[in-house]
Write a protein that holds these residues in place. Sequence first.
Motif, PDB file in Angstrom:
ATOM      1  N   TYR A 201       0.832  -1.206   0.000  1.00  0.00           N
ATOM      2  CA  TYR A 201       0.000   0.000   0.000  1.00  0.00           C
ATOM      3  C   TYR A 201       0.868   1.258   0.000  1.00  0.00           C
ATOM      4  N   HIS A 202       1.854   1.291   0.868  1.00  0.00           N
ATOM      5  CA  HIS A 202       2.714   2.475   0.981  1.00  0.00           C
ATOM      6  C   HIS A 202       3.655   2.604  -0.220  1.00  0.00           C
ATOM      7  N   LEU A 203       4.149   1.470  -0.720  1.00  0.00           N
ATOM      8  CA  LEU A 203       5.090   1.504  -1.833  1.00  0.00           C
ATOM      9  C   LEU A 203       4.443   2.080  -3.094  1.00  0.00           C
ATOM     10  N   GLU A 204       3.173   1.786  -3.306  1.00  0.00           N
ATOM     11  CA  GLU A 204       2.455   2.344  -4.457  1.00  0.00           C
ATOM     12  C   GLU A 204       2.514   3.870  -4.448  1.00  0.00           C
ATOM     13  N   LYS A 205       2.385   4.427  -3.283  1.00  0.00           N
ATOM     14  CA  LYS A 205       2.426   5.885  -3.117  1.00  0.00           C
ATOM     15  C   LYS A 205       3.788   6.431  -3.538  1.00  0.00           C
ATOM     16  N   TRP A 206       4.858   5.723  -3.205  1.00  0.00           N
ATOM     17  CA  TRP A 206       6.206   6.159  -3.561  1.00  0.00           C
ATOM     18  C   TRP A 206       6.463   6.019  -5.053  1.00  0.00           C
ATOM     19  N   TRP A 207       5.934   4.950  -5.631  1.00  0.00           N
ATOM     20  CA  TRP A 207       6.163   4.722  -7.059  1.00  0.00           C
ATOM     21  C   TRP A 207       5.418   5.723  -7.944  1.00  0.00           C
ATOM     22  N   LYS A 208       4.480   6.429  -7.389  1.00  0.00           N
ATOM     23  CA  LYS A 208       3.805   7.481  -8.147  1.00  0.00           C
ATOM     24  C   LYS A 208       4.719   8.691  -8.344  1.00  0.00           C
ATOM     25  N   GLU A 209       5.698   8.841  -7.460  1.00  0.00           N
ATOM     26  CA  GLU A 209       6.609   9.982  -7.514  1.00  0.00           C
ATOM     27  C   GLU A 209       7.991   9.615  -8.046  1.00  0.00           C
ATOM     28  N   PHE A 210       8.399   8.347  -7.860  1.00  0.00           N
ATOM     29  CA  PHE A 210       9.758   7.949  -8.226  1.00  0.00           C
ATOM     30  C   PHE A 210       9.741   6.689  -9.095  1.00  0.00           C
ATOM     31  N   PRO A 211      10.702   6.564 -10.003  1.00  0.00           N
ATOM     32  CA  PRO A 211      10.819   5.308 -10.765  1.00  0.00           C
ATOM     33  C   PRO A 211      11.219   4.163  -9.844  1.00  0.00           C
ATOM     34  N   LYS A 212      10.835   2.968 -10.221  1.00  0.00           N
ATOM     35  CA  LYS A 212      11.122   1.803  -9.377  1.00  0.00           C
ATOM     36  C   LYS A 212      12.617   1.648  -9.115  1.00  0.00           C
ATOM     37  N   SER A 213      13.425   2.010 -10.107  1.00  0.00           N
ATOM     38  CA  SER A 213      14.876   1.843  -9.982  1.00  0.00           C
ATOM     39  C   SER A 213      15.493   2.761  -8.931  1.00  0.00           C
ATOM     40  N   GLN A 214      14.734   3.761  -8.492  1.00  0.00           N
ATOM     41  CA  GLN A 214      15.272   4.713  -7.515  1.00  0.00           C
ATOM     42  C   GLN A 214      15.048   4.266  -6.073  1.00  0.00           C
ATOM     43  N   ILE A 215      14.299   3.185  -5.882  1.00  0.00           N
ATOM     44  CA  ILE A 215      14.039   2.672  -4.532  1.00  0.00           C
ATOM     45  C   ILE A 215      14.586   1.257  -4.426  1.00  0.00           C
ATOM     46  N   HIS A 216      15.636   1.105  -3.649  1.00  0.00           N
ATOM     47  CA  HIS A 216      16.217  -0.230  -3.417  1.00  0.00           C
ATOM     48  C   HIS A 216      15.574  -0.848  -2.186  1.00  0.00           C
ATOM     49  N   ILE A 217      15.112  -2.084  -2.328  1.00  0.00           N
ATOM     50  CA  ILE A 217      14.419  -2.758  -1.224  1.00  0.00           C
ATOM     51  C   ILE A 217      15.341  -3.790  -0.572  1.00  0.00           C
ATOM     52  N   VAL A 218      15.505  -3.651   0.727  1.00  0.00           N
ATOM     53  CA  VAL A 218      16.344  -4.563   1.514  1.00  0.00           C
ATOM     54  C   VAL A 218      15.450  -5.542   2.255  1.00  0.00           C
ATOM     55  N   ASN A 219      15.807  -6.807   2.213  1.00  0.00           N
ATOM     56  CA  ASN A 219      15.100  -7.831   2.979  1.00  0.00           C
ATOM     57  C   ASN A 219      15.608  -7.773   4.426  1.00  0.00           C
ATOM     58  N   GLY A 220      14.797  -7.199   5.301  1.00  0.00           N
ATOM     59  CA  GLY A 220      15.219  -6.997   6.684  1.00  0.00           C
ATOM     60  C   GLY A 220      15.476  -8.280   7.442  1.00  0.00           C
ATOM     61  N   ASP A 221      14.790  -9.353   7.059  1.00  0.00           N
ATOM     62  CA  ASP A 221      15.016 -10.641   7.729  1.00  0.00           C
ATOM     63  C   ASP A 221      16.381 -11.210   7.337  1.00  0.00           C
ATOM     64  N   ARG A 222      16.717 -11.110   6.067  1.00  0.00           N
ATOM     65  CA  ARG A 222      18.035 -11.578   5.615  1.00  0.00           C
ATOM     66  C   ARG A 222      19.155 -10.700   6.151  1.00  0.00           C
ATOM     67  N   LEU A 223      18.853  -9.427   6.369  1.00  0.00           N
ATOM     68  CA  LEU A 223      19.863  -8.523   6.927  1.00  0.00           C
ATOM     69  C   LEU A 223      20.302  -9.012   8.303  1.00  0.00           C
ATOM     70  N   ILE A 224      19.389  -9.680   9.012  1.00  0.00           N
ATOM     71  CA  ILE A 224      19.700 -10.211  10.342  1.00  0.00           C
ATOM     72  C   ILE A 224      20.426 -11.549  10.242  1.00  0.00           C
ATOM     73  N   THR A 225      19.920 -12.436   9.347  1.00  0.00           N
ATOM     74  CA  THR A 225      20.466 -13.796   9.264  1.00  0.00           C
ATOM     75  C   THR A 225      21.649 -13.918   8.322  1.00  0.00           C
ATOM     76  N   ASN A 226      21.718 -13.044   7.303  1.00  0.00           N
ATOM     77  CA  ASN A 226      22.805 -13.095   6.332  1.00  0.00           C
ATOM     78  C   ASN A 226      23.129 -11.685   5.843  1.00  0.00           C
ATOM     79  N   PRO A 227      23.715 -10.860   6.702  1.00  0.00           N
ATOM     80  CA  PRO A 227      23.942  -9.453   6.347  1.00  0.00           C
ATOM     81  C   PRO A 227      24.869  -9.258   5.150  1.00  0.00           C
ATOM     82  N   LEU A 228      25.759 -10.226   4.912  1.00  0.00           N
ATOM     83  CA  LEU A 228      26.729 -10.082   3.824  1.00  0.00           C
ATOM     84  C   LEU A 228      26.043  -9.892   2.476  1.00  0.00           C
ATOM     85  N   SER A 229      25.093 -10.768   2.153  1.00  0.00           N
ATOM     86  CA  SER A 229      24.437 -10.698   0.847  1.00  0.00           C
ATOM     87  C   SER A 229      23.662  -9.397   0.664  1.00  0.00           C
TER      88      SER A 229
END
Length: 317
Positions: A201-229
Amino acid sequence: MNAFLNSSKLTRDKIRSHARLASSKEREEGAYRAILNRNVSRLSYPDFLVIGARKCGTRALLTMLNLHPQIAVSGPEIHFFDLDENYERGVDWYLRQLPARRPGQLIGEKTPAYFVAIHVPERIRKFEKEVGKRIKLILTVREPVTRVVSDLTQSVAQMNWNVEADSDRINNFVKEKAFHPLSGKVTDEQWQAIGVSQYAYHLEKWWKEFPKSQIHIVNGDRLITNPLSEMIQVSQYLNLSPFDWESSFYFNKTRGFYCLQRYIRDLSSTKIKCLGDTKGRPHPKIEEKIYSQLLEYYKPWNKKLTEMTGIDFEWAI
């Protein structure tokens, strides 16, 4: 005739005097502008913003990024684009909250409230146009119910409740806040924590103003279990110079998550930095029925997020 000549001489002298004053004034104004420009040049525009989401590892991400010598980040959350009282202070105030930039460095800040505030994408887009600079945006997300419980954990700590002794009290709090009093269904109308996890819901709002390539999405669960990747991907997105991320992480068995370590060449030693005491604290145990209802509630939102981003989140099934 003499009177006329004297008058003309006085006029010429007056003109020369005014010219000297004007020239002097112009030099002063020129010097002032030069000083002003030097001061302005010390104020750095941000290169990237960590926009959220709340309780998804934004602080951990920023702390990890700050290990890289090419990164400089602000300490406290600035809340410039989401809080009207800060936004009205103007751009100069905002820039003064950011760290100084060394040659070749990227400047960033994180304010998780940006992600859910309706007016923030438009304000950031307007800021970009005014300064003539494209800002890279980073969003972290994690399994939505886990995020809600993490949000709840902070609320419990603020209310000085004990996760074990006040277990019934905590579950009653969740029932009251997360479920509609008449229908008994999960609702986002009474507790903001429910709405924050509706990432699509919130991401749709951002994509109305910015191209998809301008928002990098981080997997917060993997950041905890495998921060390297995750950090390698963020580094590539920010175009950072090569960095030994693998040697930067240390798994603390006592705390149960990764800490950060940096080799200090001058001291020939390793400095280990773990997150603060507010991180990794025990979460309250939520009744199985409540937890299951929350999981079911987020399934449509999770599916939509996967369809929108094309990212394979383990929990988005």
